[in-house]
Write a protein that holds these residues in place. Structure first.
Motif, PDB file in Angstrom:
ATOM      1  N   VAL A  27      25.802 -13.365 -24.251  1.00  0.00           N
ATOM      2  CA  VAL A  27      24.560 -13.937 -23.729  1.00  0.00           C
ATOM      3  C   VAL A  27      24.612 -13.955 -22.204  1.00  0.00           C
ATOM      4  O   VAL A  27      25.562 -14.483 -21.616  1.00  0.00           O
ATOM      5  N   HIS A  29      22.810 -15.467 -19.115  1.00  0.00           N
ATOM      6  CA  HIS A  29      21.862 -16.447 -18.585  1.00  0.00           C
ATOM      7  C   HIS A  29      21.608 -16.123 -17.112  1.00  0.00           C
ATOM      8  O   HIS A  29      22.547 -16.043 -16.315  1.00  0.00           O
ATOM      9  N   SER A  37      15.907 -21.167 -15.508  1.00  0.00           N
ATOM     10  CA  SER A  37      16.798 -20.129 -16.015  1.00  0.00           C
ATOM     11  C   SER A  37      16.145 -19.439 -17.200  1.00  0.00           C
ATOM     12  O   SER A  37      15.183 -19.952 -17.774  1.00  0.00           O
ATOM     13  N   HIS A  38      16.670 -18.283 -17.557  1.00  0.00           N
ATOM     14  CA  HIS A  38      16.225 -17.611 -18.771  1.00  0.00           C
ATOM     15  C   HIS A  38      17.342 -16.712 -19.267  1.00  0.00           C
ATOM     16  O   HIS A  38      18.253 -16.358 -18.510  1.00  0.00           O
ATOM     17  N   ILE A  39      17.304 -16.380 -20.554  1.00  0.00           N
ATOM     18  CA  ILE A  39      18.265 -15.435 -21.104  1.00  0.00           C
ATOM     19  C   ILE A  39      17.751 -14.035 -20.793  1.00  0.00           C
ATOM     20  O   ILE A  39      16.700 -13.626 -21.275  1.00  0.00           O
ATOM     21  N   ILE A  42      20.751 -10.443 -24.545  1.00  0.00           N
ATOM     22  CA  ILE A  42      21.569 -11.053 -25.595  1.00  0.00           C
ATOM     23  C   ILE A  42      21.926  -9.994 -26.631  1.00  0.00           C
ATOM     24  O   ILE A  42      21.102  -9.138 -26.973  1.00  0.00           O
ATOM     25  N   GLY A  45      22.600 -11.974 -31.206  1.00  0.00           N
ATOM     26  CA  GLY A  45      22.084 -13.340 -31.155  1.00  0.00           C
ATOM     27  C   GLY A  45      21.920 -13.969 -32.528  1.00  0.00           C
ATOM     28  O   GLY A  45      21.776 -15.183 -32.641  1.00  0.00           O
ATOM     29  N   ARG A  50      19.977 -17.543 -31.658  1.00  0.00           N
ATOM     30  CA  ARG A  50      19.235 -17.616 -30.401  1.00  0.00           C
ATOM     31  C   ARG A  50      18.513 -16.312 -30.088  1.00  0.00           C
ATOM     32  O   ARG A  50      18.805 -15.264 -30.652  1.00  0.00           O
ATOM     33  N   LEU A  52      15.770 -14.481 -26.657  1.00  0.00           N
ATOM     34  CA  LEU A  52      15.473 -14.524 -25.222  1.00  0.00           C
ATOM     35  C   LEU A  52      14.700 -15.783 -24.839  1.00  0.00           C
ATOM     36  O   LEU A  52      14.638 -16.141 -23.664  1.00  0.00           O
ATOM     37  N   LEU A  56      19.003 -22.854 -21.878  1.00  0.00           N
ATOM     38  CA  LEU A  56      20.399 -23.022 -21.492  1.00  0.00           C
ATOM     39  C   LEU A  56      20.971 -24.210 -22.265  1.00  0.00           C
ATOM     40  O   LEU A  56      20.304 -25.227 -22.432  1.00  0.00           O
TER      41      LEU A  56
END
Length: 224
Positions: A27, A29, A37-39, A42, A45, A50, A52, A56
């Motif tokens: 992942v 971040h 923040s954002h993914i 990934i 997942g 999880r 996108l 966090l």
């Protein structure tokens, strides 16, 4: 995180994702200039459930708030917890620019269940039942420091029954405030575009979500 740095770590993730296989979740971040923040990327997942759109984790936020990255480049071999209490062996690397400013986190979560099963089968062949019991006991006693399964739907469903939401029933102002407060606590609103998602799930307008978010923030400031 600039595009060049992002592509660099995305390629690294794709590379090791192919090598390590489906027991490893990767992942990335990305920390945004506005403090959110954002993914960004990934792999596998499905291990933690999880996507996108996931926020966090609280543990990752704690590492950032305590500025652990100023003293360490990475944290390894802590216990993460996924769906249905599933345990992962987790590690986090701090991604910094040339000035030492934190730009993101690269997190790796390893599902060791298959390897535990092989170890137990080998011990069983040797009739070493006491050692098998020891492995089971140690696994049960491991204390997780990070919850990996936090997503918008799951957080909302802890406050409002799923059937009520899906029926289209109107929530009370107090219910809405509780849900927005819990989502804020989990950092959901730090992710770009989530206000629209929250509004859709809860059957509210985006302006209403912003209004309740202001109320929650105001109450927090007054309590402090």
């Amino acid at each position: 995180m600039d595009d060049q740095l992002f592509r660099h770590y995305k390629n690294i993730m794709n590379y090791f994702g192919e090598i390590c296989g489906s027991n490893y979740e990767f992942v990335l971040h990305v920390l945004d200039p506005d403090g959110g923040s954002h993914i960004g990327h990934i792999i596998h997942g499905e291990l933690s459930g999880r996507s996108l759109n996931s926020p966090l984790t609280n543990y990752a936020k704690k590492l950032i708030e305590e500025k652990v990255y100023l003293k360490k480049d990475f944290i390894v071999n802590y216990v993460g917890e996924g769906p249905k209490g599933k345990k992962f062996r987790s590690s986090t690397m701090f991604i910094k620019d040339h000035k030492g400013q934190l730009q993101g986190l690269l997190c790796i979560n390893f599902d060791a269940d298959a390897y535990r099963k092989v170890a137990k089968n080998l011990l069983n062949l040797a009739n070493l039942s006491w050692d098998i019991a020891y492995i089971d006991k140690q696994t049960e006693q491991e204390q997780s420091v990070e919850k990996l399964t936090e997503n918008i739907h799951n957080i909302i469903y802890t406050q409002v029954d799923k059937d009520i939401l899906e029926s289209g029933a109107q929530l009370s102002p107090e219910q809405k405030k509780l849900v927005i407060s819990k989502l804020k606590e989990h950092g959901v609103f730090d992710i770009k575009g989530t206000v629209m998602d929250v509004a859709k799930i809860m059957g509210m307008s985006e302006s209403s979500v912003y209004r309740y978010l202001r109320i929650v923030s105001l109450n927090e400031n007054n309590n402090n």
